[in-house]
Design a protein around this motif. Structure first.
Motif, PDB file in Angstrom:
ATOM      1  N   GLY A 116       0.893  -0.833  -0.161  1.00  0.00           N
ATOM      2  CA  GLY A 116      -0.088   0.185  -0.362  1.00  0.00           C
ATOM      3  C   GLY A 116       0.862   0.885  -0.110  1.00  0.00           C
ATOM      4  O   GLY A 116       1.667   1.243   0.958  1.00  0.00           O
ATOM      5  N   GLU A 118       0.993   5.644  -1.217  1.00  0.00           N
ATOM      6  CA  GLU A 118       0.258   7.050  -1.297  1.00  0.00           C
ATOM      7  C   GLU A 118       0.884   7.951  -1.936  1.00  0.00           C
ATOM      8  O   GLU A 118       1.969   8.654  -1.618  1.00  0.00           O
ATOM      9  CB  GLU A 118      -0.468   7.586   0.508  1.00  0.00           C
ATOM     10  CG  GLU A 118      -1.014   8.669   0.002  1.00  0.00           C
ATOM     11  CD  GLU A 118      -2.422   8.625  -0.172  1.00  0.00           C
ATOM     12  OE1 GLU A 118      -3.074   9.414  -0.953  1.00  0.00           O
ATOM     13  OE2 GLU A 118      -3.422   7.307   0.039  1.00  0.00           O
ATOM     14  N   ARG A 135      -2.450   4.186  -5.678  1.00  0.00           N
ATOM     15  CA  ARG A 135      -2.518   3.333  -4.017  1.00  0.00           C
ATOM     16  C   ARG A 135      -1.968   2.245  -3.486  1.00  0.00           C
ATOM     17  O   ARG A 135      -1.881   2.108  -2.420  1.00  0.00           O
ATOM     18  CB  ARG A 135      -4.538   2.629  -4.454  1.00  0.00           C
ATOM     19  CG  ARG A 135      -5.304   3.611  -4.965  1.00  0.00           C
ATOM     20  CD  ARG A 135      -4.941   4.700  -3.606  1.00  0.00           C
ATOM     21  NE  ARG A 135      -6.130   6.277  -3.215  1.00  0.00           N
ATOM     22  CZ  ARG A 135      -6.243   7.150  -1.933  1.00  0.00           C
ATOM     23  NH1 ARG A 135      -5.268   6.917  -1.328  1.00  0.00           N
ATOM     24  NH2 ARG A 135      -6.923   7.783  -2.360  1.00  0.00           N
ATOM     25  N   ASP A 136      -1.398   1.271  -4.780  1.00  0.00           N
ATOM     26  CA  ASP A 136      -1.052  -0.088  -3.882  1.00  0.00           C
ATOM     27  C   ASP A 136       0.326  -0.312  -5.657  1.00  0.00           C
ATOM     28  O   ASP A 136       0.168  -0.169  -6.903  1.00  0.00           O
ATOM     29  CB  ASP A 136      -1.464  -1.353  -3.982  1.00  0.00           C
ATOM     30  CG  ASP A 136      -2.249  -1.830  -4.770  1.00  0.00           C
ATOM     31  OD1 ASP A 136      -1.790  -1.945  -6.351  1.00  0.00           O
ATOM     32  OD2 ASP A 136      -3.518  -1.684  -4.824  1.00  0.00           O
TER      33      ASP A 136
END
Length: 204
Positions: A116, A118, A135-136
């Motif tokens: 994960g 950001e 996001r990942d």
């Protein structure tokens, strides 16, 4: 004592010694650590019922209480005991089933480790660039969110501050979320370092 009695006693002692000895397994398997400050790729070096030794690709700094997640999504609470020279030892919150751990049993089918992240990224399609949210990240692809509607099989290029440009194809969609598969494959170390710099706590 007869020979048979001696042999029986020897067998009994051996059996008791085997029961008392810890089960131990040597592994080289990707997993991820999940802490308050982010998610981190690691390699499981060896495991016993009470603890695990991991290879790290960067220091964990102040993180001590984490969860160790397998490729099948099984998650175990761990506490860091030591960290040195790119390796670290962790104690499980509760004794584990070593055979289950080795088999990578879990709630999901085994899949590549996804970290994960950001970070803002840029997607270019037919010369038109738009901003998306990364996001990942895995060795093979990425998950993004965008207001732009993308089609399954659509070709694009994606890049971010901590990631060079990758050619990719949309492999699934659930707007505004999309999954991308890269045409290039990242190494484990490359993924670990890039994802580390994309953690929410490290955003600049």
């Amino acid at each position: 004592m007869t020979f048979q009695e001696s042999l029986s006693t020897s067998r009994a002692l051996t059996h008791e010694e085997q029961r008392a000895s810890p089960r131990f397994a040597l592994l080289l398997r990707a997993a991820k650590l999940i802490g308050r400050e982010g998610e981190y790729l690691c390699i499981v070096r060896d495991v016993s019922e009470t603890g695990v030794k991991l290879r790290l690709f960067h220091p964990l700094a102040t993180e001590r209480r984490l969860a160790l997640e397998s490729a099948a999504g099984d998650r175990l609470g761990v506490e860091k005991v030591w960290e040195q020279g790119g390796e670290a030892g962790f104690r499980f919150d509760l004794p584990i089933d070593v055979q289950r751990f080795i088999a990578e049993a879990g709630p999901y089918p085994k899949r590549p480790i996804r970290i994960g992240v950001e970070q803002v990224a840029r997607v270019t399609i037919m010369g038109e660039t738009s901003v998306v949210r990364l996001r990942d990240l895995s060795r093979q692809g990425a998950g993004i969110e965008t207001d732009r509607h993308l089609a399954i099989g659509q070709y694009l290029r994606i890049e971010a501050e901590d990631m060079p440009e990758f050619e990719a194809t949309v492999c699934w969609r659930k707007h505004p979320a999309y999954g991308l598969v890269f045409r290039q494959l990242m190494s484990l170390e490359e993924l670990a370092v890039r994802a580390f710099h994309m953690q929410p706590g490290r955003l600049r």
